[in-house]
Design a protein around this motif. Structure first.
Motif, mmCIF file in Angstrom:
data_model
loop_
_atom_site.group_PDB
_atom_site.id
_atom_site.type_symbol
_atom_site.label_atom_id
_atom_site.label_comp_id
_atom_site.label_asym_id
_atom_site.label_seq_id
_atom_site.Cartn_x
_atom_site.Cartn_y
_atom_site.Cartn_z
ATOM 1 N N LEU A 59 0.832 -1.209 0.000
ATOM 2 C CA LEU A 59 0.000 0.000 0.000
ATOM 3 C C LEU A 59 0.864 1.255 0.000
ATOM 4 C CD1 LEU A 59 -2.889 -0.731 2.541
ATOM 5 C CD2 LEU A 59 -3.091 -0.454 0.065
ATOM 6 N N LEU A 60 1.882 1.266 0.847
ATOM 7 C CA LEU A 60 2.746 2.434 0.936
ATOM 8 C C LEU A 60 3.557 2.621 -0.341
ATOM 9 C CD1 LEU A 60 4.031 2.117 4.622
ATOM 10 C CD2 LEU A 60 2.130 3.472 3.744
ATOM 11 N N ALA A 61 4.006 1.518 -0.946
ATOM 12 C CA ALA A 61 4.781 1.609 -2.182
ATOM 13 C C ALA A 61 3.926 2.164 -3.318
ATOM 14 C CB ALA A 61 5.340 0.238 -2.563
ATOM 15 N N ILE A 62 2.683 1.712 -3.396
ATOM 16 C CA ILE A 62 1.778 2.195 -4.449
ATOM 17 C C ILE A 62 1.529 3.688 -4.270
ATOM 18 C CG2 ILE A 62 -0.588 2.089 -5.326
ATOM 19 C CD1 ILE A 62 -0.518 -0.940 -4.624
ATOM 20 N N ASP A 63 1.251 4.095 -3.036
ATOM 21 C CA ASP A 63 0.979 5.506 -2.800
ATOM 22 C C ASP A 63 2.216 6.358 -3.039
ATOM 23 O OD1 ASP A 63 -1.145 7.409 -1.787
ATOM 24 O OD2 ASP A 63 0.485 7.887 -0.418
ATOM 25 N N ALA A 64 3.384 5.860 -2.630
ATOM 26 C CA ALA A 64 4.627 6.599 -2.877
ATOM 27 C C ALA A 64 4.845 6.789 -4.368
ATOM 28 C CB ALA A 64 5.807 5.865 -2.246
ATOM 29 N N GLY A 65 4.516 5.765 -5.148
ATOM 30 C CA GLY A 65 4.657 5.868 -6.596
ATOM 31 C C GLY A 65 3.719 6.879 -7.210
ATOM 32 N N ARG A 66 2.625 7.181 -6.523
ATOM 33 C CA ARG A 66 1.657 8.178 -6.999
ATOM 34 C C ARG A 66 1.965 9.579 -6.472
ATOM 35 N NH1 ARG A 66 -3.911 4.876 -5.464
ATOM 36 N NH2 ARG A 66 -4.019 3.506 -7.304
ATOM 37 N N GLY A 67 3.012 9.709 -5.697
ATOM 38 C CA GLY A 67 3.359 11.015 -5.135
ATOM 39 C C GLY A 67 3.277 11.083 -3.628
ATOM 40 N N GLY A 68 2.711 10.056 -2.986
ATOM 41 C CA GLY A 68 2.706 9.975 -1.533
ATOM 42 C C GLY A 68 1.676 10.818 -0.816
ATOM 43 N N ALA A 69 0.589 11.198 -1.487
ATOM 44 C CA ALA A 69 -0.400 12.082 -0.862
ATOM 45 C C ALA A 69 -1.030 11.451 0.376
ATOM 46 C CB ALA A 69 -1.487 12.453 -1.869
ATOM 47 N N HIS A 70 -1.433 10.190 0.276
ATOM 48 C CA HIS A 70 -2.076 9.542 1.413
ATOM 49 C C HIS A 70 -1.074 9.286 2.535
ATOM 50 C CE1 HIS A 70 -5.142 8.728 -1.676
ATOM 51 N NE2 HIS A 70 -5.980 8.629 -0.660
ATOM 52 N N ILE A 71 0.156 8.965 2.182
ATOM 53 C CA ILE A 71 1.187 8.761 3.204
ATOM 54 C C ILE A 71 1.370 10.035 4.012
ATOM 55 C CG2 ILE A 71 3.645 8.361 3.594
ATOM 56 C CD1 ILE A 71 3.634 6.493 1.188
ATOM 57 N N ARG A 72 1.480 11.165 3.329
ATOM 58 C CA ARG A 72 1.668 12.432 4.034
ATOM 59 C C ARG A 72 0.468 12.751 4.908
ATOM 60 N NH1 ARG A 72 3.815 13.755 -1.017
ATOM 61 N NH2 ARG A 72 1.870 14.750 -1.652
ATOM 62 N N LEU A 121 -17.267 13.536 1.475
ATOM 63 C CA LEU A 121 -16.723 14.761 2.064
ATOM 64 C C LEU A 121 -15.210 14.665 2.181
ATOM 65 C CD1 LEU A 121 -18.090 16.809 5.014
ATOM 66 C CD2 LEU A 121 -15.784 15.890 5.177
ATOM 67 N N LEU A 122 -14.712 13.539 2.672
ATOM 68 C CA LEU A 122 -13.267 13.369 2.823
ATOM 69 C C LEU A 122 -12.559 13.431 1.479
ATOM 70 C CD1 LEU A 122 -13.216 10.536 5.501
ATOM 71 C CD2 LEU A 122 -12.485 12.899 5.831
ATOM 72 N N VAL A 123 -13.144 12.792 0.481
ATOM 73 C CA VAL A 123 -12.539 12.812 -0.868
ATOM 74 C C VAL A 123 -12.472 14.232 -1.397
ATOM 75 C CG1 VAL A 123 -12.910 12.155 -3.281
ATOM 76 C CG2 VAL A 123 -13.143 10.441 -1.476
ATOM 77 N N ASP A 124 -13.561 14.982 -1.266
ATOM 78 C CA ASP A 124 -13.595 16.336 -1.837
ATOM 79 C C ASP A 124 -12.710 17.304 -1.054
ATOM 80 O OD1 ASP A 124 -15.255 15.521 -3.846
ATOM 81 O OD2 ASP A 124 -17.108 16.162 -2.863
ATOM 82 N N LEU A 125 -12.612 17.143 0.260
ATOM 83 C CA LEU A 125 -11.707 18.016 1.017
ATOM 84 C C LEU A 125 -10.251 17.750 0.665
ATOM 85 C CD1 LEU A 125 -13.217 18.209 4.644
ATOM 86 C CD2 LEU A 125 -13.528 19.774 2.711
ATOM 87 N N ARG A 126 -9.929 16.509 0.365
ATOM 88 C CA ARG A 126 -8.540 16.180 0.020
ATOM 89 C C ARG A 126 -8.143 16.721 -1.353
ATOM 90 N NH1 ARG A 126 -9.369 10.047 2.293
ATOM 91 N NH2 ARG A 126 -9.195 10.562 4.517
ATOM 92 N N LYS A 127 -9.103 17.196 -2.110
ATOM 93 C CA LYS A 127 -8.810 17.784 -3.413
ATOM 94 C C LYS A 127 -8.426 19.260 -3.291
ATOM 95 C CE LYS A 127 -12.005 14.768 -5.970
ATOM 96 N NZ LYS A 127 -13.280 14.751 -6.750
ATOM 97 N N LEU A 128 -8.655 19.840 -2.116
ATOM 98 C CA LEU A 128 -8.294 21.253 -1.928
ATOM 99 C C LEU A 128 -6.776 21.389 -1.937
ATOM 100 C CD1 LEU A 128 -10.882 22.162 0.864
ATOM 101 C CD2 LEU A 128 -10.980 22.765 -1.565
ATOM 102 N N PRO A 129 -6.255 22.533 -2.390
ATOM 103 C CA PRO A 129 -4.798 22.682 -2.575
ATOM 104 C C PRO A 129 -4.023 22.635 -1.262
ATOM 105 C CG PRO A 129 -5.918 24.797 -2.803
ATOM 106 C CD PRO A 129 -6.983 23.763 -2.723
#
Length: 235
Positions: free
Chosen positions: A75-88, A227-235
């Motif tokens: 899971l962490l490797a996949i997210d890191a490959g996408r830029g690590g947004a969820h990890i952060r 709600l969580l998905v849309d808030l995570r789209k904010l800059p």
């Protein structure tokens, strides 16, 4: 993000899975929270997608520690490959010292977001205007867990890196407890959203207290996952 923070996050996820009464459901929760499909996770772990499905549904016995470790690292490797947004995102919660059932999300924005835009993303209706017209981040909190388990010092840490943020309280019935708890915080947040309740059902004194303390108060019945998905789209 430092490697140690990522490892702390990995241990948090693995520990939650291993100690869960339903390890498969907990695995599924983290996989979906990271927006990873069963197929993609299976490819990263090098198993068939049916194996992932069997673990999540309970058709296979609870996974051992070695299996859990492979799944978490994948899971962490996949997210890191996408830029690590969820990890952060999750590392912020871990670094702040909160359990994932208390703080559902904690983010800092790259730039100030107008309050109107934040409320649009949250599907919120403003009940009382505040002194600020923007937020620099948000924290989404399970109100019952936070109020019953956090000390006043821990409650203050919900602010993350900036007090110029929105606090979103879920599992609200009328709003008395969050509004009373906020009276002990100085300074107050820029905005508070009471989630899961219609504006007409909010505690009648809530708007008055919000105005007195200078923060904007809003209510939202938007689906929590959306709600969580849309808030995570904010800059």
């Amino acid at each position: 993000m430092t490697e140690s923070a990522q490892r702390r996050l990995a241990r948090r996820i693995a520990g939650e899975v291993v100690l869960s009464d339903d390890a498969g459901a907990t695995l599924r929760k983290w996989r979906t929270d990271f927006d990873v499909s069963q197929t993609l996770l299976a490819e990263e772990v090098d198993v068939s997608s049916s194996v992932v499905s069997d673990y999540e549904s309970g058709r296979r016995e609870n996974p051992g520690i070695a299996v859990v470790r492979r799944f978490v690292e994948a899971l962490l490797a996949i997210d890191a490959g996408r830029g690590g947004a969820h990890i952060r995102q999750y590392a912020r919660v871990v670094s702040a010292g909160f359990e994932s059932d208390i703080v559902l999300d904690l983010r800092e924005y790259s730039r100030a977001v107008p309050l109107e835009r934040f409320y649009d993303a949250a599907g919120a209706t403003e009940m009382a205007a505040g002194d600020a017209d923007h937020v620099n981040g948000h924290t989404v909190i399970d109100s019952i867990e936070a109020i019953t388990r956090l000390s006043s010092e821990e409650f203050y840490r919900l602010y993350g890196e900036s007090t110029d943020r929105a606090l979103v309280f879920t599992e609200v019935t009328r709003g008395e407890s969050p509004l009373v708890a906020l009276r002990v915080l100085t300074p107050t947040p820029n905005a508070v959203v009471l989630h899961g309740i219609e504006p007409r059902s909010i505690w009648e004194h809530a708007p008055t207290l919000a105005r007195r303390d200078g923060f904007s108060l809003a209510a939202s019945t938007k689906n929590l996952a959306d709600l969580l998905v849309d808030l995570r789209k904010l800059p």
